[in-house]
Design a protein around this motif. Structure first.
Motif, mmCIF file in Angstrom:
data_model
loop_
_atom_site.group_PDB
_atom_site.id
_atom_site.type_symbol
_atom_site.label_atom_id
_atom_site.label_comp_id
_atom_site.label_asym_id
_atom_site.label_seq_id
_atom_site.Cartn_x
_atom_site.Cartn_y
_atom_site.Cartn_z
ATOM 1 N N ILE A 1 69.292 27.127 25.778
ATOM 2 C CA ILE A 1 70.459 26.535 26.434
ATOM 3 C C ILE A 1 70.478 25.017 26.274
ATOM 4 O O ILE A 1 69.445 24.379 26.053
ATOM 5 N N THR A 2 71.663 24.451 26.424
ATOM 6 C CA THR A 2 71.850 23.013 26.404
ATOM 7 C C THR A 2 73.064 22.695 27.274
ATOM 8 O O THR A 2 73.835 23.600 27.621
ATOM 9 N N LYS A 3 73.229 21.439 27.616
ATOM 10 C CA LYS A 3 74.396 21.055 28.405
ATOM 11 C C LYS A 3 75.664 21.337 27.616
ATOM 12 O O LYS A 3 75.765 21.014 26.434
ATOM 13 N N ALA A 4 76.650 21.940 28.281
ATOM 14 C CA ALA A 4 77.928 22.242 27.642
ATOM 15 C C ALA A 4 78.702 20.944 27.397
ATOM 16 O O ALA A 4 78.603 19.987 28.165
ATOM 17 N N VAL A 5 79.473 20.937 26.331
ATOM 18 C CA VAL A 5 80.266 19.762 25.980
ATOM 19 C C VAL A 5 81.320 19.517 27.059
ATOM 20 O O VAL A 5 82.133 20.395 27.363
ATOM 21 N N ALA B 1 72.661 13.891 19.357
ATOM 22 C CA ALA B 1 71.459 14.577 19.828
ATOM 23 C C ALA B 1 71.729 15.290 21.134
ATOM 24 O O ALA B 1 72.581 14.883 21.924
ATOM 25 N N ARG B 2 70.979 16.359 21.362
ATOM 26 C CA ARG B 2 71.058 17.103 22.615
ATOM 27 C C ARG B 2 69.671 17.629 22.968
ATOM 28 O O ARG B 2 68.849 17.906 22.073
ATOM 29 N N SER B 3 69.391 17.743 24.241
ATOM 30 C CA SER B 3 68.158 18.383 24.704
ATOM 31 C C SER B 3 68.400 19.887 24.788
ATOM 32 O O SER B 3 69.454 20.333 25.249
ATOM 33 N N VAL B 4 67.409 20.658 24.346
ATOM 34 C CA VAL B 4 67.526 22.123 24.272
ATOM 35 C C VAL B 4 66.353 22.749 25.017
ATOM 36 O O VAL B 4 65.200 22.364 24.799
ATOM 37 N N THR B 5 66.652 23.695 25.899
ATOM 38 C CA THR B 5 65.618 24.401 26.655
ATOM 39 C C THR B 5 65.518 25.842 26.171
ATOM 40 O O THR B 5 66.528 26.545 26.092
ATOM 41 N N THR C 1 77.568 21.973 33.306
ATOM 42 C CA THR C 1 76.856 23.244 33.319
ATOM 43 C C THR C 1 76.238 23.442 31.947
ATOM 44 O O THR C 1 76.454 22.650 31.032
ATOM 45 N N TYR C 2 75.443 24.508 31.797
ATOM 46 C CA TYR C 2 74.831 24.719 30.483
ATOM 47 C C TYR C 2 75.570 25.794 29.700
ATOM 48 O O TYR C 2 76.290 26.623 30.260
ATOM 49 N N GLU C 3 75.383 25.750 28.392
ATOM 50 C CA GLU C 3 75.890 26.807 27.527
ATOM 51 C C GLU C 3 74.713 27.442 26.792
ATOM 52 O O GLU C 3 73.723 26.766 26.486
#
Length: 687
Positions: free
Chosen positions: A421-425, A287-291, A429-431
């Motif tokens: 955007i979401t946190k980069a793997v 899972a990931r949080s997405v803005t 930072t975000y991607e």
């Protein structure tokens, strides 16, 4: 008779080999004394008996889950460890005997029910249950046969195992990162997730299915309909709870909910998302949080957001609105319920916006289906397609002969879903993942996706015009480049009117400005302007719009919510009858609170944490207080009185961690003029 009974085989203990099993199952970080395994993968148990084990001894393992386990639905399993006979895809086999002990290898199927199980060891004359024979079975992203299998190791490390990250908040032009402690392995978090599974009332087959579990959890992280985890609140006044701006992780929220069995006050979208990320990762679902910035809330399901103004060009409340940003989640899984090709990331949203099948929940919707406009696919794909693609339609309500007349201004086809955007793997930072959700604006693929989505819309929609034509205005509206807005300072803006045609034109210009919350709610009107301007061909005209500090400081100083200055510029071109509007958002720049401390420390070892705050504002800050939550979750308060413009306040604390793992210091600066300036710093505690 008694002699036979005396020599009958009885189990007297089970060693779950927790250290060895949890390492192999990637569950060794859970702060839980029980065995935690992932489905579709072998684990081993060591069973002790009253006498030496013979080849002729019959030994069975019985696993049960749920309130009323029965064999017919897979909640009661009976494994013959001699024959290795399969039961509902489970099998157990003795792989080694040594005197009074035997080693048993157990494998669950890749679609096993996810939940908490009880183990009984059955011999011919005895059933052994110690009362501590519980184990947990989770999803397995490392198992190819599991429907949540994720092939990339770096992605699994990020989306399953990473306990920290960021929730990205703010408008397109000024995205802020909020450090977030997901803490999926912390004490009571797994048991809270099991409690939520119980509260979901999902049947045994649905508890095998990540689709149904993700859908249920999107409902249960909010308290609407079902007394779920968080009580949402989007208006100022957070008495009796915690201000949404103060949360910096999911752990305390879920622990409090599990221990009290009552909703936790208060949350907003990034908190719902952060908690849902924790729950999904804890259960083993990537899972990931997405803005999404400029995210649409389309209540009429017509891929339009209608925005209304009165005759003074002041914005009016509306059922449709645009969030300056909105945070939801992506979860990774196969979609056997959809046509082939829709596996992978699925969007889910725990923020209670609209009811889906009678309950406040949203998703999972295939991200690929959203991209291609396949809004007929389950679940809630139309709503999420609109969130990133809807068209803004602007209306001015004018009184004509005593009746309201709706005058349509221009539509905007490219102003929704500007950033996704979401946190980069593996990075802090975000991607930008916008290309996973949308085709490039004005591309042939984007127009086709919109056509596909519109084919499923019932009733009229202005969005169809995007497919048929592209509007080209002769006038262009905007603002001259603005320096950073500092609270306490007058806001001096210059409206720019650019005549792109070769002909002179008369423009009736109007403008309004207001303070706006991140969900698009008008908090205070600031200023208005009405002026008629004569533009020559190919010229640029600048008209000043001034907002005194007194107009906004009172409202700004009363809230911890991050407010924007929203400017709406209107133009009625007399010669062409064009009606245009240009909305613009401006962000305030606040001082930063800096936390200086080591990146790593040893458990029980003292280290120093220094907190530095510099007042970059043009006004003194009064009643300044620094609140620091240290590693023991004890609160320390530093009183800094009045801090003059350019002044610096420094505070120091000594800390010593009592447990290993990722931990954090949370600091918050408050004053009469500005509130809720926070900083979070993580530290890795080692043995």
């Amino acid at each position: 008779m008694s002699k036979t009974i005396g020599y009958s085989l009885k189990a007297i203990g089970v060693d779950f080999l927790r250290k060895e099993n949890t390492f192999l199952h990637h569950t060794n970080k859970y702060k839980n004394d029980s065995l935690i395994v992932r489905r579709g993968q072998e684990f081993q148990l060591k069973v002790s008996f009253t006498r030496d084990v013979k080849d002729s001894d019959k030994i069975f393992l019985q696993f049960s889950t749920g309130e009323k386990p029965v064999k017919s639905n897979g909640t009661l399993l009976h494994l013959n460890t001699r024959s290795g006979q399969n039961d509902q895809g489970w099998h157990g086999k003795i792989c080694q005997t040594s005197g009074k002990e035997c080693l048993i290898a157990v494998t669950s199927p890749a679609d096993a029910i996810v939940g908490k199980y009880v183990l009984d060891v059955i011999t011919e004359s005895n059933i052994y249950h110690s009362g501590k024979n519980d184990l947990y079975v989770l999803f397995n992203p490392w198992c190819e046969a599991d429907s949540v299998f994720m092939p990339d190791d770096a992605q699994k490390a990020e989306y399953v195992l990473n306990t920290t990250g960021y929730q990205y908040c703010g408008p397109t032009e000024y995205v802020l990162s909020r450090s977030w402690h997901y803490g999926q392995f912390e004490e009571d978090i797994l048991d809270c997730c099991m409690y939520l599974l119980h509260r979901s009332k999902l049947g045994p087959n649905d508890q095998r299915d990540p689709i149904m579990i993700a859908r249920a959890m999107s409902a249960l992280v909010n308290m609407s309909d079902d007394d779920g985890v968080i009580h949402g609140k989007w208006t100022e006044g957070y008495e009796g709870g915690t201000s949404p701006a103060d949360w910096r992780g999911s752990v305390r929220i879920l622990q409090q909910y599990y221990r009290t069995k009552k909703p936790v006050f208060y949350g907003q979208c990034w908190i719902f998302s952060g908690v849902l990320t924790t729950v999904m990762r804890c259960l083993g679902i990537p899972a990931r949080s997405v803005t999404t910035t400029d995210s649409a809330h389309d209540t009429e399901k017509n891929i339009n957001v209608d925005i209304y103004f009165n005759e003074k060009k002041e914005q009016l409340p509306s059922e449709d609105f645009i969030w300056n940003f909105h945070v939801w989640n992506d979860v990774w899984m196969k979609r056997p319920d959809l046509p082939e090709g829709y596996d992978g990331w699925q969007a889910v949203d725990g923020t209670p916006q609209e009811k889906s099948q009678g309950i406040f929940r949203c998703g999972p919707a295939s991200v690929k289906a959203i991209k291609y406009g396949e809004v007929n696919h389950d679940y809630d794909t139309m709503f999420l397609f609109s969130a990133v693609n809807a068209d803004k339609v602007y209306w001015v309500i004018e009184k004509v002969n005593g009746k309201n007349t709706y005058v349509k201004y221009n539509e905007e086809f490219k102003e929704v879903g500007k950033k996704i955007i979401t946190k980069a793997v593996g990075k802090d930072t975000y991607e930008d993942i916008k290309d996973e959700y949308k085709f490039p604006e004005d591309s042939e693929e984007e127009r086709k996706a919109m056509e596909t989505a519109l084919s499923h819309v019932k009733g009229p929609t202005c969005a169809a015009e995007q497919v048929l034509k592209s509007f080209r205005a002769s006038i262009e509206l905007g603002l001259e480049e603005v320096e950073a807005l500092l609270p306490g300072q007058p806001i001096d803006l210059n409206i720019v009117v650019k005549n792109k045609s070769a002909d002179a034109q008369i423009v009736n210009l109007s403008a309004s400005s207001h303070l706006e919350s991140y969900i698009g709610k008008v908090e205070a009107s600031l200023s208005t302007l009405q002026q008629t301007v004569q533009t020559e061909g190919k010229t640029v005209i600048r008209i000043p719009l001034k907002i005194p500090a007194d107009a906004y400081m009172k409202v700004l100083s009363l809230t911890e919510d991050e407010l924007l200055v929203k400017v709406n510029i209107f133009a009625d071109v007399q010669e062409t009858n064009e009606k245009l509007i240009k909305p613009l958002a401006l962000s305030f720049q606040y001082p930063h609170l800096k936390v200086v401390m080591p990146k790593m420390a040893k458990v029980h070892e003292k280290f120093t944490c220094e907190l530095i705050f510099k007042n970059i504002l043009p006004i003194p800050l009064e009643n300044c207080k620094l609140l620091v939550e240290d590693l023991d979750i004890s609160l320390k308060i530093f009183d800094h009185g009045v801090l003059l413009p350019g002044g610096t306040a420094t505070s120091k604390i000594e800390c010593a961690a009592k447990k290993i793992g990722d931990q954090m210091i949370v600091a918050k600066w408050n004053s009469t003029q500005v509130k809720g300036i926070t900083a979070v710093k993580f530290i890795e505690i080692t043995e």
